[in-house]
Enzyme design. Structure first.
Site, PDB file in Angstrom:
ATOM      1  CG  ASP A  38     -15.907  -6.901 -18.100  1.00  0.00           C
ATOM      2  OD1 ASP A  38     -14.896  -6.417 -18.623  1.00  0.00           O
ATOM      3  OD2 ASP A  38     -15.885  -7.895 -17.335  1.00  0.00           O
ATOM      4  CE1 TYR A  66     -16.386  -4.198  -9.670  1.00  0.00           C
ATOM      5  CE2 TYR A  66     -14.879  -4.747  -7.891  1.00  0.00           C
ATOM      6  CZ  TYR A  66     -15.113  -4.194  -9.131  1.00  0.00           C
ATOM      7  OH  TYR A  66     -14.075  -3.639  -9.840  1.00  0.00           O
ATOM      8  CG  ASP A  80     -18.874 -12.513 -18.585  1.00  0.00           C
ATOM      9  OD1 ASP A  80     -19.090 -13.183 -19.610  1.00  0.00           O
ATOM     10  OD2 ASP A  80     -18.255 -11.423 -18.602  1.00  0.00           O
ATOM     11  NE  ARG A 182     -14.862 -10.954 -16.272  1.00  0.00           N
ATOM     12  CZ  ARG A 182     -14.087 -10.817 -17.341  1.00  0.00           C
ATOM     13  NH1 ARG A 182     -14.332 -11.547 -18.419  1.00  0.00           N
ATOM     14  NH2 ARG A 182     -13.080  -9.986 -17.349  1.00  0.00           N
TER      15      ARG A 182
END
Length: 299
Positions: A38, A66, A80, A182
């Site tokens: 993203d 992550y 988010d 997310r």
């Protein structure tokens, strides 16, 4: 120039923006990527250059790592920080023990509903396009694996105007391809009854590739492009073949009785010159080419 290029994507750019920059820097149109990030996210983006774009299909499904920050006490419509706030709940009562207890069911093999604002296609259109057009989006749950979901740090903050307390969690997540961090933030907040969303996300690993070896967006022209042979061997394992075997594989012939030479189902076949011939797979006791590299990359 054919090979794999690791890029450390900065925030504020789309993955397509990075591909466009790489095309200009390397002077080729044939560049693709393995796994979208993203615009808000930073970190590792794996690009395939020229003939090595064929290898991306073997990279996109690899496990990933992550680093993220989850804010408890605030929900958004995109799960988010780029979305609009939909609810706020004071999280002052949250304890570390409660948070860790709520994380436990979100690890292992879990069923996860992806974020509504995602790139998943619904009826041929991206879910985020439908959501932004005001259309109702219902995504099906999917099975994913979260092998690690650890809290590295915990911070609280109280708004000077609202007087409401939020809790920020710095976390690290190891997960299978297709996992939405997310959604983990959303589901963690929901299970705690305070809501949650993602405020920062950085991808640090895809399979054997680490962001520590990635080039910055400003250094693409001089960045190291890893050879197809090295990349395929790192992902699938390496099978060294003779010149005659390499020729046979390129001509579609099987390597009779060679199946026992590879430990798994597939491997990267590399000729004596160190050139990637292609990807071979077991067919009974034999090996057969599942994908050949373009002839221009062969000696």
């Amino acid at each position: 120039m054919s090979g794999i290029l690791l890029v450390d994507k900065p925030g504020g750019m789309t993955s397509h923006d990075v591909v466009a920059r790489a095309r200009r820097a390397l002077g080729t149109r044939k560049i693709g990527h393995a796994g979208t990030l993203d615009p808000m996210a930073t970190g590792l983006l794996v690009l395939g250059v020229d003939g090595a774009t064929r290898l991306l299909t073997f990279i996109v499904g690899l496990d990933k790592t992550y680093e993220a920050t989850i804010r408890l006490g605030v929900s958004t419509d995109s799960d988010d920080a780029d979305g609009q706030v939909t609810a706020t709940t004071d999280a002052a009562h949250m304890t570390s023990e409660q948070i860790r207890a709520a994380i436990a069911p979100l690890t292992g093999r879990i069923s996860q509903v992806p974020s509504t604002v995602s790139a998943i296609k619904v009826g041929g259109r991206r879910a985020y396009d439908l959501a932004r057009a005001g259309e109702e989006v219902e995504l099906k749950a999917r099975e994913v694996t979260v092998s690690r979901f650890d809290v590295l740090a915990e911070r609280t903050s109280t708004g000077s105007v609202t007087g409401m307390t939020t809790v920020d969690l710095d976390v690290v997540v190891d997960c299978s391809s297709g996992t939405y961090i997310r959604a983990l933030a959303r589901d963690l907040g929901a299970s705690l009854g305070v809501g949650g969303h993602l405020t920062a996300l950085r991808r640090t690993r895809i399979g054997p590739f680490d962001v520590a070896g990635a080039a910055s967006i400003d250094d693409l022209a001089s960045a190291l492009v890893e050879s197809p042979a090295d990349v395929a061997s790192a992902v699938l394992g390496r099978l060294d073949v003779t010149a005659d075997e390499a020729r046979d594989l390129r001509h579609g012939k099987r390597l009779t009785g060679a199946g026992e030479r590879i430990p798994g189902k597939t491997a990267a076949a590399v000729d004596p010159d160190g050139t990637l011939v292609g990807i071979v797979e077991r067919r009974g006791a034999d090996l057969k080419s599942a994908m050949n590299m373009p002839e221009e990359h062969a000696p």
